[in-house]
Design an enzyme around this catalytic site. Structure first.
Site, PDB file in Angstrom:
ATOM      1  N   ASN A   1       6.663   2.622   9.720  1.00 41.71           N
ATOM      2  CA  ASN A   1       6.734   3.308   8.432  1.00 41.71           C
ATOM      3  C   ASN A   1       6.144   4.693   8.637  1.00 41.71           C
ATOM      4  O   ASN A   1       4.925   4.855   8.699  1.00 41.71           O
ATOM      5  CB  ASN A   1       5.957   2.519   7.374  1.00 41.71           C
ATOM      6  CG  ASN A   1       5.991   3.178   6.000  1.00 41.71           C
ATOM      7  OD1 ASN A   1       6.568   4.246   5.829  1.00 41.71           O
ATOM      8  ND2 ASN A   1       5.360   2.552   5.034  1.00 41.71           N
TER       9      ASN A   1
ATOM     10  N   LYS B   1       2.611   4.457  10.433  1.00 35.19           N
ATOM     11  CA  LYS B   1       2.055   3.119  10.246  1.00 35.19           C
ATOM     12  C   LYS B   1       2.955   2.123  10.959  1.00 35.19           C
ATOM     13  O   LYS B   1       4.177   2.198  10.843  1.00 35.19           O
ATOM     14  CB  LYS B   1       1.971   2.791   8.753  1.00 35.19           C
ATOM     15  CG  LYS B   1       1.323   1.462   8.428  1.00 35.19           C
ATOM     16  CD  LYS B   1       1.275   1.238   6.914  1.00 35.19           C
ATOM     17  CE  LYS B   1       0.630  -0.095   6.578  1.00 35.19           C
ATOM     18  NZ  LYS B   1       0.611  -0.339   5.114  1.00 35.19           N
TER      19      LYS B   1
ATOM     20  N   HIS C   1      10.509   0.970  -4.173  1.00 31.65           N
ATOM     21  CA  HIS C   1       9.803  -0.300  -3.943  1.00 31.65           C
ATOM     22  C   HIS C   1      10.760  -1.482  -3.816  1.00 31.65           C
ATOM     23  O   HIS C   1      10.363  -2.641  -3.992  1.00 31.65           O
ATOM     24  CB  HIS C   1       8.798  -0.594  -5.075  1.00 31.65           C
ATOM     25  CG  HIS C   1       7.734   0.437  -5.246  1.00 31.65           C
ATOM     26  ND1 HIS C   1       7.344   0.919  -6.480  1.00 31.65           N
ATOM     27  CD2 HIS C   1       6.974   1.097  -4.332  1.00 31.65           C
ATOM     28  CE1 HIS C   1       6.393   1.817  -6.326  1.00 31.65           C
ATOM     29  NE2 HIS C   1       6.153   1.938  -5.026  1.00 31.65           N
TER      30      HIS C   1
ATOM     31  N   HIS D   1       5.255  -3.758  -9.663  1.00 36.36           N
ATOM     32  CA  HIS D   1       4.626  -3.370  -8.394  1.00 36.36           C
ATOM     33  C   HIS D   1       3.657  -2.240  -8.722  1.00 36.36           C
ATOM     34  O   HIS D   1       4.068  -1.102  -8.983  1.00 36.36           O
ATOM     35  CB  HIS D   1       5.694  -2.906  -7.399  1.00 36.36           C
ATOM     36  CG  HIS D   1       5.134  -2.447  -6.086  1.00 36.36           C
ATOM     37  ND1 HIS D   1       5.271  -3.173  -4.925  1.00 36.36           N
ATOM     38  CD2 HIS D   1       4.425  -1.344  -5.752  1.00 36.36           C
ATOM     39  CE1 HIS D   1       4.674  -2.525  -3.933  1.00 36.36           C
ATOM     40  NE2 HIS D   1       4.156  -1.411  -4.423  1.00 36.36           N
ATOM     41  N   LEU D   2       2.369  -2.555  -8.705  1.00 36.87           N
ATOM     42  CA  LEU D   2       1.356  -1.624  -9.181  1.00 36.87           C
ATOM     43  C   LEU D   2       0.407  -1.214  -8.069  1.00 36.87           C
ATOM     44  O   LEU D   2      -0.330  -2.036  -7.516  1.00 36.87           O
ATOM     45  CB  LEU D   2       0.547  -2.264 -10.317  1.00 36.87           C
ATOM     46  CG  LEU D   2       1.366  -2.879 -11.459  1.00 36.87           C
ATOM     47  CD1 LEU D   2       0.453  -3.565 -12.456  1.00 36.87           C
ATOM     48  CD2 LEU D   2       2.224  -1.819 -12.140  1.00 36.87           C
ATOM     49  N   GLY D   3       0.444   0.062  -7.736  1.00 41.75           N
ATOM     50  CA  GLY D   3      -0.471   0.646  -6.777  1.00 41.75           C
ATOM     51  C   GLY D   3      -0.682   2.089  -7.181  1.00 41.75           C
ATOM     52  O   GLY D   3      -0.498   2.445  -8.348  1.00 41.75           O
TER      53      GLY D   3
ATOM     54  N   GLY E   1       1.286   4.355  -6.439  1.00 43.28           N
ATOM     55  CA  GLY E   1       2.631   4.505  -6.966  1.00 43.28           C
ATOM     56  C   GLY E   1       2.970   3.204  -7.660  1.00 43.28           C
ATOM     57  O   GLY E   1       2.684   2.126  -7.135  1.00 43.28           O
TER      58      GLY E   1
ATOM     59  N   ARG F   1       0.626  10.449 -10.689  1.00 42.87           N
ATOM     60  CA  ARG F   1       1.892  10.837 -11.302  1.00 42.87           C
ATOM     61  C   ARG F   1       1.890  10.487 -12.783  1.00 42.87           C
ATOM     62  O   ARG F   1       1.376   9.442 -13.182  1.00 42.87           O
ATOM     63  CB  ARG F   1       3.069  10.137 -10.623  1.00 42.87           C
ATOM     64  CG  ARG F   1       3.243  10.487  -9.164  1.00 42.87           C
ATOM     65  CD  ARG F   1       4.472   9.783  -8.598  1.00 42.87           C
ATOM     66  NE  ARG F   1       4.516   9.864  -7.145  1.00 42.87           N
ATOM     67  CZ  ARG F   1       4.705   8.822  -6.328  1.00 42.87           C
ATOM     68  NH1 ARG F   1       4.883   7.616  -6.837  1.00 42.87           N
ATOM     69  NH2 ARG F   1       4.729   8.985  -5.023  1.00 42.87           N
TER      70      ARG F   1
ATOM     71  N   CYS G   1      -8.191   2.777  -9.252  1.00 40.16           N
ATOM     72  CA  CYS G   1      -8.390   1.846 -10.350  1.00 40.16           C
ATOM     73  C   CYS G   1      -9.775   1.198 -10.314  1.00 40.16           C
ATOM     74  O   CYS G   1     -10.406   0.981 -11.355  1.00 40.16           O
ATOM     75  CB  CYS G   1      -7.297   0.778 -10.303  1.00 40.16           C
ATOM     76  SG  CYS G   1      -7.278  -0.319 -11.728  1.00 40.16           S
ATOM     77  N   ARG G   2     -10.279   0.905  -9.116  1.00 38.94           N
ATOM     78  CA  ARG G   2     -11.580   0.262  -9.002  1.00 38.94           C
ATOM     79  C   ARG G   2     -12.689   1.177  -9.521  1.00 38.94           C
ATOM     80  O   ARG G   2     -13.600   0.737 -10.244  1.00 38.94           O
ATOM     81  CB  ARG G   2     -11.847  -0.125  -7.547  1.00 38.94           C
ATOM     82  CG  ARG G   2     -10.916  -1.203  -7.012  1.00 38.94           C
ATOM     83  CD  ARG G   2     -10.897  -1.242  -5.506  1.00 38.94           C
ATOM     84  NE  ARG G   2     -10.359  -0.004  -4.931  1.00 38.94           N
ATOM     85  CZ  ARG G   2     -10.107   0.175  -3.649  1.00 38.94           C
ATOM     86  NH1 ARG G   2     -10.346  -0.789  -2.780  1.00 38.94           N
ATOM     87  NH2 ARG G   2      -9.606   1.325  -3.212  1.00 38.94           N
TER      88      ARG G   2
ATOM     89  N   ASN H   1      -5.012  -7.336  -7.647  1.00 38.85           N
ATOM     90  CA  ASN H   1      -6.475  -7.359  -7.624  1.00 38.85           C
ATOM     91  C   ASN H   1      -7.180  -6.989  -8.926  1.00 38.85           C
ATOM     92  O   ASN H   1      -8.377  -7.239  -9.050  1.00 38.85           O
ATOM     93  CB  ASN H   1      -6.980  -6.428  -6.515  1.00 38.85           C
ATOM     94  CG  ASN H   1      -6.541  -6.898  -5.138  1.00 38.85           C
ATOM     95  OD1 ASN H   1      -6.758  -8.047  -4.788  1.00 38.85           O
ATOM     96  ND2 ASN H   1      -5.909  -6.024  -4.383  1.00 38.85           N
TER      97      ASN H   1
ATOM     98  N   GLU I   1       5.943  -6.233   2.419  1.00 46.37           N
ATOM     99  CA  GLU I   1       7.112  -5.437   2.784  1.00 46.37           C
ATOM    100  C   GLU I   1       7.366  -5.462   4.284  1.00 46.37           C
ATOM    101  O   GLU I   1       8.513  -5.455   4.732  1.00 46.37           O
ATOM    102  CB  GLU I   1       6.916  -3.999   2.295  1.00 46.37           C
ATOM    103  CG  GLU I   1       6.878  -3.875   0.781  1.00 46.37           C
ATOM    104  CD  GLU I   1       6.427  -2.506   0.318  1.00 46.37           C
ATOM    105  OE1 GLU I   1       7.296  -1.654   0.074  1.00 46.37           O
ATOM    106  OE2 GLU I   1       5.201  -2.296   0.198  1.00 46.37           O
TER     107      GLU I   1
END
Length: 401
Positions: free
Chosen positions: A11, A18, A179, A207-209, A211, A240, A283-284, A334, A385
């Site tokens: 990737n 990656k 995604h 699909h939450l990250g 992005g 975004r 988010c954390r 999470n 993925e």
């Protein structure tokens, strides 16, 4: 497939590479790595082997080729080189040309290049990665797995914008989504977890990250999704903005004297959770700050959850019914707090959270987090993925699963 056969998954980003070496039969990662600051003189690569990390400077060049050659050297050192039988590449944008994963040929490369206009930040890096892999592993078949391919089953009323049709026919201006590889994996995993036939199910997957997007999946096929021509459309994300009045461009150009480039940069990199909170896109960090009364963090999380819940309702229309609402991705897997906020908004549709189940369904643990009385199952399903890419690559190159 022989237990000895492995797939290398790549990737490549504009400044990163990656990779993961996978035993597809066992669904195991034997070695992974991440090259960072690619293109800069301080580029480095970190290998993860048996849970231990080893960092190396990229001394023989600093580009994608140098990163892949360093990976090649590590594979030989570990005795894995001869076991790698094929390479799978994540490619963000396949436009309308690709509806499924495909073995890479010169014609396929030309088609990926033709999609650069639709993904100018991503596809050029993928091409560099493919070329580097072809140079390092000239004897191996290589496969492209497209993020957009899964969404090519959307009907025209879902993917076309209400703009002059010539802009679609001439320039391909439409909604493509993203995604897709994650959605395909999670849809299959959800059906398997519930012991249901995927061809007789309706599900909405979030699909939450950093992005984030959401997709309606009916009978295993994408019916609608939130991201559009670019990944900017749809949900609130880390940096975004998601959906926004397009007239903001002319408004800010006139009143704030901002250029199109400046506004685009701001909407992509300075907005979302970061912009709302004036604190962080993580988010954390925001959850911790919200617990301590930080007003910006509280607002950012509430907007994120509210907008997501509204989209769930819209995706239910696309599905026609709903058997399961599924959370996945780093935040989806999470964040117990955000899952609960979203489902509480969805009580109007008869979805009810099980507070205890929601607390334990975390950190890669699949499970149902709704009560028995809930009108639809609410679930957490970890995405994978890399495994999906590896499985496609094995199948397309004749490695029998």
């Amino acid at each position: 497939m022989s237990e000895q056969d492995l797939v290398l998954v790549l990737n490549c980003g504009s400044s990163s590479v990656k990779a993961a070496v996978m035993d597809v039969a066992k669904k195991e990662v034997l070695m992974s790595c991440l090259a960072e600051k690619v293109g800069n003189t301080d580029a480095f690569i970190t290998f993860k082997i048996n849970g231990e990390k080893h960092k190396h400077t990229l001394t023989d060049g600093h580009d994608h080729v140098a990163a892949v050659m360093a990976l090649l050297g590590q594979l030989k050192e570990l005795g894995l080189y001869d076991r790698v039988k094929a390479i799978g590449h994540r490619v963000v944008h396949g436009g309308e040309r690709f509806t499924q994963s495909t073995v890479i040929t010169p014609e396929v490369m030309r088609d990926i290049e033709a999609c650069i206009v639709l993904a100018p930040l991503h596809n050029p890096a993928h091409i560099l990665g493919i070329q580097a892999a072809q140079q390092a592993f000239p004897e191996l078949p290589q496969v492209a797995v497209f993020d957009t391919a899964f969404h090519q089953t959307m009907p025209p009323h879902a993917y076309q914008y209400a703009i002059p049709s010539a802009l679609y026919t001439r320039y391909g201006v439409r909604r493509y989504g993203a995604h897709g590889t994650s959605y395909r994996f999670v849809a299959q995993a959800t059906a398997a977890f519930l012991q249901r036939d995927i061809n007789d199910m309706s599900m909405v997957i979030a699909h939450l990250g950093n992005g984030a997007s959401i997709t309606a999946v009916k009978n295993g096929r994408s019916q609608d999704t939130s991201m559009g021509l670019t990944p900017l459309e749809g949900l609130v994300m880390g940096t975004r903005c998601g959906d926004i009045d397009p007239s903001i461009f002319s408004f800010l150009a006139s009143n704030a004297k901002m250029s199109i480039e400046h506004i685009t940069e701001m909407l992509n990199k300075e907005s979302g959770l970061l912009g709302l909170s004036d604190l962080s896109n993580d988010c954390r960090t925001l959850e911790e700050a919200a617990a301590n009364g930080h007003k910006g963090a509280i607002l950012a999380l509430e907007v994120f959850a509210y907008r997501l819940a509204k989209y769930v309702g819209g995706m239910m229309v696309a599905c026609g019914s709903l058997d399961a609402l599924v959370f996945t991705g780093g935040i989806g897997e999470n964040s117990t707090m955000l899952r609960e906020k979203v489902v509480n908004y969805l009580n109007v549709f008869g979805m009810i959270i099980d507070h205890d189940a929601n607390k334990v369904a975390c950190f890669g643990t699949p499970g149902v987090i709704s009560t028995k009385d809930s009108k639809a199952a609410v679930m957490v399903i970890p995405t994978n993925e890399e495994l999906m890419i590896a499985q496609d690559t094995a199948q397309l190159t004749g490695m029998q699963l």
